[in-house]
Design an enzyme around this catalytic site. Structure first.
Site, mmCIF file in Angstrom:
data_model
loop_
_atom_site.group_PDB
_atom_site.id
_atom_site.type_symbol
_atom_site.label_atom_id
_atom_site.label_comp_id
_atom_site.label_asym_id
_atom_site.label_seq_id
_atom_site.Cartn_x
_atom_site.Cartn_y
_atom_site.Cartn_z
ATOM 1 C CB THR A 275 -5.434 -2.503 -6.094
ATOM 2 O OG1 THR A 275 -5.979 -3.682 -5.446
ATOM 3 C CG2 THR A 275 -6.403 -1.597 -6.454
ATOM 4 C CG PHE A 277 -4.738 2.566 -6.160
ATOM 5 C CD1 PHE A 277 -5.863 2.776 -5.403
ATOM 6 C CD2 PHE A 277 -3.997 1.595 -5.550
ATOM 7 C CE1 PHE A 277 -6.287 2.029 -4.058
ATOM 8 C CE2 PHE A 277 -4.345 0.635 -4.819
ATOM 9 C CZ PHE A 277 -5.439 1.010 -3.923
#
Ligand code: PEP
Ligand code: MN
Length: 683
Positions: A275, A277
């Site tokens: 992921t 961010f």
């Protein structure tokens, strides 16, 4: 057994030596930073990186070690070294201080966002305070309100793709990306105690985590799956319930924090699940040009063939590598797309800012989300923009506009191209082709002729519904109505405000008409953009620079009226303010100027139309109502505006003009409007 123990001890020793060697390598990296300190060379030296990796390749080969593995290891090390060097440069610029830093994230302690934030801010010392939030929106709100210094939000995941809700928040709020963190998401199955997997009856987690582990979950029999707002929250629930038949999917860190057991590690379908961010701040940070940075944008392209390819060419012409391009339909606006684009470039570098200026000239809307040090080792990720493929573009041919169409008069034989120091993006020199602005299914500009009609001010539900119905019936395409009125006297009707906006919006929706309304102050812009299709800047505000800047930041077309004592050059410079902020969807409106003549309210300067169309590519609208101030002069001036090549009209109409709360004398009756529409269609 003792043999195993012995071997493990040796292994532990090697690990220690290995860490000591990496630390020694880092010391040398820091030495190099000091040597480089006074130089202006870029931190990243691709040539040198290639050399290091080829040496690693050879060393791995002679020791029978997997080459891809050795290279992967060294890419990590090189990337870490680069980050450290960048941080060093930044540290020198920051004033030393022990200020407490607060960071908002979504979820509770040990959520992936929290872990990623801790990793990002790890080297910023002890003064860190992390604030959990129930939603992305509330994390963003606490940043915007000033309650925290930073917010961290997930922008995309390698399995699930872009997180649209976060992109929407970036679109709506005035914040900047100042950093990124890439986090490997390793989901584990977590229970209260070590029980065999067959014992588990219920598993709770965030729906996305459940989806990312679907292969593993389908191997379990008779298990109930239950969605939960957050992975770390699910772990907390398991800890509270203390039911050994329940389990959660979350990180190993959160299991540890609650003293729970990891029943199975790495249960994700795709092992490489990352992921990305972003770290957000209220203000952008200018990073040293030597630091390799990424710049992120949201843009929408012009409505013409090859528009996206042209934008991508600008990046490739400036040798800026694109690392992400994704298209997404715009909510409520079928077949309109927004593009999310990242490229390797630092806005402090004049080459990058020049490319961005060019991009502004080729896009209808562009928002810079931020420039920040690139985290991922960019060597492999780069996709050169030259090979960018064409995305489905909207409205490549403009549809015929009903009911009034207008072949444009011949252009002057030899157009005079005026160069001005006050504007460039609005100028024909910068962009020779006409700009087309899309409002719903309607395209404004070029050959079309658009009719915007409605009352000066929204006065009641009945008044606006009756007018909207009539505009639609006669073939008008856009409904106008003032709700925040700029009145000369404070004792005159000031408009119905937000309540009026809702009435206008409902009337537009009921009759399928986009709406245009005026914004008087910067604070109104976001709220009005939520409902209005076009934002009007009134004559009195043509040089309200904070207001122009604010409408330049939203993705809504703007109707910019000419100030009653403004020259055309001043009008163009005012439009430049809006385009320079990223919003290229501007229409100019001639609405009459102050002269010594008193027979009409203003003098409608129709010569503005050919003059402006020579100097700018932006569509030009004429307002004969304010231009003349008398309803009987509105029809002839409307026909004249069409004849001189305007792209549309803005006309005031009212069901009962004599009782109108503002501008009754210049408002057409509904009947007058029907007649005018018929004449416009003929002539
Ligand atoms: C209007 O269109 O309602 C208006 C106030 O116009 P102007 O700003 O041109 O006076
Ligand atoms: Mn008016």
């Amino acid at each position: 057994m003792t043999n195993l123990k012995n071997l493990r001890e040796k292994l532990d020793h090697v690990d220690e030596e290995f860490i000591a060697l990496v630390a020694k390598r880092m010391e040398l990296v820091h030495e190099i930073s000091k040597v480089k300190a006074g130089q202006s060379d870029l931190l990243r030296d691709s040539e040198r990186e290639r050399e290091v990796l080829s040496r690693v390749e050879k060393a791995a080969q002679t020791r029978n070690l997997s080459i891809p593995f050795a290279k992967k290891l060294f890419r990590e090390i090189l990337s870490y070294s680069l980050e450290e060097q960048s941080k060093e440069i930044e540290k020198k610029k920051k004033a030393p201080g022990t200020r407490r830093i607060t960071v908002a994230f979504q979820g509770i302690e040990n959520a992936y966002s929290h872990l990623a934030a801790q990793s990002y801010f790890a080297r910023d010392g002890d003064g860190l305070h992390y604030v959990g939030n129930p939603t992305f929106k509330s994390a963003m709100a606490s940043l915007v309100s000033g309650a925290v210094d930073y917010a961290i939000l997930p922008l995309e995941n390698t399995t699930a793709g872009s997180i649209n809700e976060v992109y929407d928040l970036l679109l709506e709020n005035d914040v900047s990306i100042v950093g990124e963190e890439i986090w490997k998401v390793e989901h584990c199955l977590i229970g209260t105690e070590e029980v065999p997997l067959e014992k588990i009856r219920k598993i709770i987690s965030h729906p996305q985590a459940i989806e990312q582990c679907s292969n593993f979950l389908s191997s379990l029999r008779s298990v109930n799956l239950e969605g939960y707002f957050d992975t770390a929250g699910a772990v907390k629930k398991i800890a509270e319930d203390q039911d050994p038949e329940q389990a959660a999917i979350a990180s190993a860190e959160s299991a540890q924090a609650w003293g729970l057991s990891v029943l199975k590690r790495t249960i994700t379908n795709q092992e490489e699940n990352f992921t990305r961010f972003v770290i957000l701040s209220r203000n952008p940070v200018a990073y040293d040009v030597r630091i390799p940075c990424k710049t992120s944008l949201i843009l929408s392209t012009r409505h013409e063939k090859g528009a996206l390819v042209n934008c991508l060419k600008i990046l490739s012409n400036h040798e800026l590598n694109m690392t992400k391009l994704e298209s997404r339909p715009r909510g409520h606006r079928p077949w309109e797309y927004l593009f999310y684009l990242d490229f390797q470039g630092n806005l402090s570098d004049p080459k990058t800012s020049k490319a961005l200026d060019e991009l502004k000239g080729h896009s209808l809307y562009l928002k810079v989300l931020g420039t920040y040090p690139a985290k991922a080792f960019p060597m492999e990720a780069a996709v050169t923009s030259a090979s960018g493929q064409e995305f489905p573009l909207v409205a490549e041919e403009e549809p015929p506009l009903e009911p009034v169409s207008s072949p444009k008069p011949e252009k002057a034989l030899s157009p005079v191209l005026i160069k001005s120091k006050d504007y460039k993006l609005v100028s024909r020199n910068h962009q020779p082709e006409d700009t087309l602005i899309r409002v719903g299914d309607l395209l404004i500009g070029k050959q079309g002729f658009v009719i915007m009609a409605g009352p000066c001010a929204v006065e009641s539900e009945n008044q606006i519904l009756q007018t909207a119905q009539h505009v639609k019936k006669c073939g008008g395409q856009i409904l106008r109505g003032g709700v925040f009125k700029p009145r000369t006297s404070p004792y005159s009707f000031q408009g119905m405000g937000w309540e009026g906006l809702t009435l206008l919006y409902e009337a537009g929706k009921q009759y399928g008409l986009p709406i245009v309304t005026e914004v008087l102050a910067p604070e109104q812009v976001k709220g009005v953009s939520g409902k209005a299709d076009i934002l009007q800047i009134g004559a009195r505000n043509m040089q309200n620079f904070p207001l122009l800047r604010e409408v330049g930041k939203v993705n809504r077309p703007v109707l910019l009226k000419r100030g009653m004592s403004s020259t055309l050059e001043e009008l163009l410079a005012a439009a430049e303010y809006i385009l320079s902020q990223g919003n290229g969807q501007v229409m100019l409106c001639e609405r009459g100027i102050r002269t010594f003549e008193t027979s009409t309210r203003n003098t409608l300067d129709l010569s503005a139309v050919p003059v402006l169309s020579e100097r700018t590519h932006l569509p030009i609208i004429v307002d004969p109502s304010h231009g003349t101030g008398h309803r009987r002069y509105v029809p002839p001036m409307s026909l004249a505006a069409k004849a001189v090549g305007a792209h549309g009209l803005l006309i005031e109409i009212h069901p009962d003009p004599d009782k109108a709360l503002s501008d009754g004398p210049q408002s057409l009756t509904l009947q007058d409007f029907s007649v005018l529409m018929k004449r416009l269609r003929k002539g």
